[in-house]
Write a protein that holds these residues in place. Structure first.
Motif, mmCIF file in Angstrom:
data_model
loop_
_atom_site.group_PDB
_atom_site.id
_atom_site.type_symbol
_atom_site.label_atom_id
_atom_site.label_comp_id
_atom_site.label_asym_id
_atom_site.label_seq_id
_atom_site.Cartn_x
_atom_site.Cartn_y
_atom_site.Cartn_z
ATOM 1 N N ASN A 103 -13.736 13.038 19.119
ATOM 2 C CA ASN A 103 -14.745 12.417 19.992
ATOM 3 C C ASN A 103 -14.109 11.278 20.794
ATOM 4 O O ASN A 103 -12.896 11.098 20.788
ATOM 5 N N ILE A 248 -9.283 20.379 14.181
ATOM 6 C CA ILE A 248 -10.580 20.938 14.587
ATOM 7 C C ILE A 248 -11.546 21.079 13.407
ATOM 8 O O ILE A 248 -12.466 21.889 13.436
ATOM 9 N N LYS A 263 -12.513 15.831 13.911
ATOM 10 C CA LYS A 263 -13.536 16.474 14.719
ATOM 11 C C LYS A 263 -14.748 15.560 14.922
ATOM 12 O O LYS A 263 -15.256 15.432 16.024
ATOM 13 N N ASP A 264 -15.215 14.933 13.854
ATOM 14 C CA ASP A 264 -16.372 14.042 13.958
ATOM 15 C C ASP A 264 -15.936 12.671 14.436
ATOM 16 O O ASP A 264 -16.739 11.882 14.913
ATOM 17 N N ASN B 114 -17.707 28.341 12.821
ATOM 18 C CA ASN B 114 -18.789 27.379 13.036
ATOM 19 C C ASN B 114 -19.114 27.297 14.521
ATOM 20 O O ASN B 114 -18.384 27.820 15.355
ATOM 21 N N GLU B 116 -18.779 25.155 16.737
ATOM 22 C CA GLU B 116 -17.820 24.521 17.641
ATOM 23 C C GLU B 116 -16.494 25.278 17.733
ATOM 24 O O GLU B 116 -15.921 25.416 18.804
ATOM 25 N N PHE B 117 -15.998 25.721 16.579
ATOM 26 C CA PHE B 117 -14.694 26.384 16.570
ATOM 27 C C PHE B 117 -14.736 27.629 15.701
ATOM 28 O O PHE B 117 -15.299 27.616 14.617
#
Ligand SMILES: Cc1cc2nc3c(=O)[nH]c(=O)nc-3n(C[C@H](O)[C@H](O)[C@H](O)COP(=O)(O)OP(=O)(O)OC[C@H]3O[C@@H](n4cnc5c(N)ncnc54)[C@H](O)[C@@H]3O)c2cc1C
Ligand code: SF4
Ligand code: SF4
Ligand code: FES
Lengths: 279, 345
Positions: A103, A248, A263-264, B114, B116-117
């Protein structure tokens, strides 16, 4: 199906040695395939995996700004296997970039606010991206006052020295550059650690968001300083580091509770971090 | 949906006959243990087993898998550019997979596929696989599938469910893919009423006798920091030797490492199963490591399975109740007891 593990091929365009100890170099890359630059569309605060065939991948914050076109830049500290190999690569060499990942700083939330940027050591890379982004004529009106405190051990250890000088002379950004110590008689900026300099120079948390990047010790010492200034935890923004592989959220390596830093994150507010296991 | 009855010999022959259309994986006995192997000449399936020691996750997600290949030959215009490693995505079947191990695929699917990926390799391997399950007539003492949303004859996720009725197998197709598989066998006979009844009775009597009763019902409402800071982690971890057996055998553990390997001027980027039990897992280049202590790593394993996953997906725990980690841990660390400690905190 798109393959999220496949890097875009890039060519090294320029290598700049940033610091006097020669351990930090900035790499400027250009994408080999037309169209890839557009696919690699990022926001300040994100990172990417730099991929070297035969060596591996390393997660590195994006130091260029999306307002700079035609290339991407990363500043890399020489640490271990991949980063050391990269330091010996030259303009013209071919490698890969995978991303953008993670992010970004809360750009929407920051609009209409004062921005306080605090950076210690070489963790100034995505902060450079952010400053260049905010100073762009199209973006500058979106933010109120921009104040920056940036420190390194010695003057020779500061990154992006030419740009620092340039920003120092502008009146739409307030720079507070500092070093832990120096014997340079001509040094005209501050001497002292980042946290106390912040305490001196930043006087108010009103309508402000603080972004803090640095080694763990700086992050730790900044907390009481920001608390004293009355920054609520929601308005203190940090960028975290963990050992990473996939970038990822799939390989399971970089978790902080139920969040994956790759990822978060890597950007979290202090308020979010208070709810997560302190790993 | 159709249900076909096969004598055991017919079933074995039918599988042999299908090995032109599918790559078929079957349990075989090796020494004291069972494992899945491709059905090739000379391989004798053995369906009289409780479960394989190594889970079938490796059929979808190999322990070591080539991701990309490349050349480092300086003259080659493609030097240093990664290319997809070729893979075999022809149809395959896992025959004799236990319902818990199918449940495990559904758990790990959330990770690899998922919104997103999508992990292209896991997804393509999974999508090319048909799952022919075998109900459990004799659950082990370490099994607890019914406590985590499964059961010895649980059908969810299966293409075919097979009942072992002693002298014959009853195969019930549950999906189109499954029906197609049964049709292709060109063997067996439509199951008659007594056979269907026998299967029903078998299921009922096994389920009645099987009561593992591991309670996990309060995990989601516990505060994550309370569990993380719970007083019992040092004690739970005390005997652990960080061997990694638990994560290696576990069908719901999915962590991997990525490495480059080069021979002469040709290289591969490879991923390998990794384990949160190992200190290197989180060691950063600077020397900093958030999990230097053994109890921190053991805590991570249980917190991931029984809390982080629970919070993230709001649909149960990251454990299929297969019992492998309980059975094969050299120092008898038991996830059922840890779940109880966490549930009762
Ligand atoms: C989001 C993020 C942004 C970063 N930004 C920068 C940056 O702008 N500039 C910079 O110099 N460094 C940055 N780092 C740290 C950098 O990733 C590590 O220094 C680097 O991975 C070390 O790799 P190595 O192969 O040289 O070292 P080795 O010790 O040989 O590491 C082997 C492998 O372990 C993994 N690894 C080791 N340390 C780290 C680490 N700290 N973080 C993640 N993975 C690691 C990598 O996959 C690496 O290839 C960042 C890390 C993260 C997580
Ligand atoms: S199998 Fe047992 S001893 Fe080995 S790492 Fe797992 S919990 Fe520890
Ligand atoms: S944690 Fe243990 S019981 Fe649960 S799925 Fe993994 S190996 Fe099986
Ligand atoms: S690096 Fe793989 S999950 Fe974060």
């Amino acid at each position: 199906m798109e393959n999220p593990y496949l890097p875009y091929p890039v060519r090294i365009d320029e290598v700049i040695t940033e610091t006097e100890d020669k351990n930090l170099k900035t790499f400027k890359f250009v994408f080999i395939n037309p169209g890839d630059e557009e696919k690699f569309s990022y926001r300040p605060g994100q990172f990417a995996e730099l991929s070297i065939a035969g060596k591996g991948e390393i997660p590195i914050g994006i130091a260029s700004s999306p307002t700079e076109k035609g290339f991407v830049k990363f500043t890399v500290n020489k640490v271990g296997l991949v980063s050391t190999y990269l330091h010996n690569m030259r303009p013209g060499n071919v490698m890969g970039i995978r991303g953008p990942l993670g992010n970004w700083y809360p750009w929407e939330e920051m609009e209409g606010k004062n921005v306080v940027i605090v950076g210690g050591g070489f963790a100034f890379t995505t902060l450079r991206s952010s400053i260049v982004y905010m100073l762009h004529p199209e973006n500058r009106p979106k933010f109120k006052d921009i104040k920056v405190v940036y420190g390194a051990r010695t003057p020779g250890m500061l990154l992006y020295k030419d740009e620092l000088k340039e920003w120092e002379q502008r009146d739409d950004i307030e720079m507070h550059i500092t070093v832990d110590g120096t014997n340079d008689p001509d040094w005209k900026y501050n001497v002292g650690y980042v946290p106390p300099i912040t305490e001196q120079k930043i006087t108010s948390a009103e309508n402000a968001i603080a972004i803090v990047c640095g080694p763990p010790i700086v992050i730790k010492m900044m907390q009481p300083v920001l608390a004293k200034l009355n920054f609520p935890p929601e308005r203190i923004i940090l960028s975290l580091e963990k050992r990473m592989k996939c970038g990822i959220g799939i390989c399971g390596r970089c978790n902080l509770g139920d969040q994956y830093v790759c990822k978060d994150g890597p950007v979290f507010s202090m308020a979010q971090l208070k709810e997560l296991p302190p790993e | 949906m159709k249900t076909t009855s096969f004598t055991k010999q017919e079933w074995d022959e039918a599988l042999q006959g299908l090995s032109d259309s599918y790559r078929i994986f079957v349990p075989i006995r090796e020494g004291d243990f069972h494992m899945f192997r491709p059905l090739e000449n000379g391989i004798k399936p053995d369906f009289d087993f409780q479960n394989t020691r190594i889970s079938p996750k490796s059929i979808i997600y190999p322990q070591s898998e080539r991701m990309f290949e490349y050349t480092l030959e300086p003259e080659d215009p493609e030097a240093n550019i990664l290319k997809e490693a070729p893979k075999d995505y022809s149809p395959r079947a896992i025959v004799g997979i236990r319902p818990c191990d199918v449940h495990a695929f559904r758990i790990v699917q959330r990770n690899f596929d998922n919104p997103e990926f999508r992990d292209p390799w896991w997804v393509k391997h999974f999508e090319s696989t048909i799952l022919v399950g075998l109900g459990c007539n004799r659950p082990c003492s370490t099994c607890f599938c019914t406590s985590v949303g499964g059961g010895p004859f649980h059908e969810e996720g299966l293409d075919i469910m097979v009942y072992d009725l002693g002298d014959r197998f009853l195969a019930k197709s549950l999906t189109e893919k499954g029906e197609d598989f049964l049709n292709k066998t060109k063997a067996g006979a439509p199951a008659d009423q007594p056979a269907l009844q026998a299967a029903e009775d078998l299921k009922e009597s096994v389920e009645k006798a099987f009561n593992p009763n591991v309670t996990m019902d309060h995990l989601h409402e516990k505060a994550v920091l309370d569990l993380f800071n719970a007083p019992f982690w040092e004690e739970v971890a005390f005997a652990c030797i960080n061997c990694g057996t638990c994560t290696y055998l576990c069908p719901t553990c999915w962590c991997f490492d990525i490495q480059d390997e080069v021979f002469a001027k040709q290289g591969d980027r490879i991923r390998n199963w990794d384990s949160c039990m190992f200190p290197l897992f989180t060691l950063e280049g600077s020397g900093h490591n958030p999990r230097t202590k053994k109890f921190q790593r053991v805590r991570q394993r249980f917190m991931h399975k029984l809390k982080y996953y629970v919070d993230k997906y709001q649909d149960g725990v990251q454990c299929s109740g297969c019992g492998r980690c309980v059975r094969y841990c050299p120092v008898n660390i038991d996830i059922r007891q840890v779940a109880a400690l966490m549930n009762e905190l």
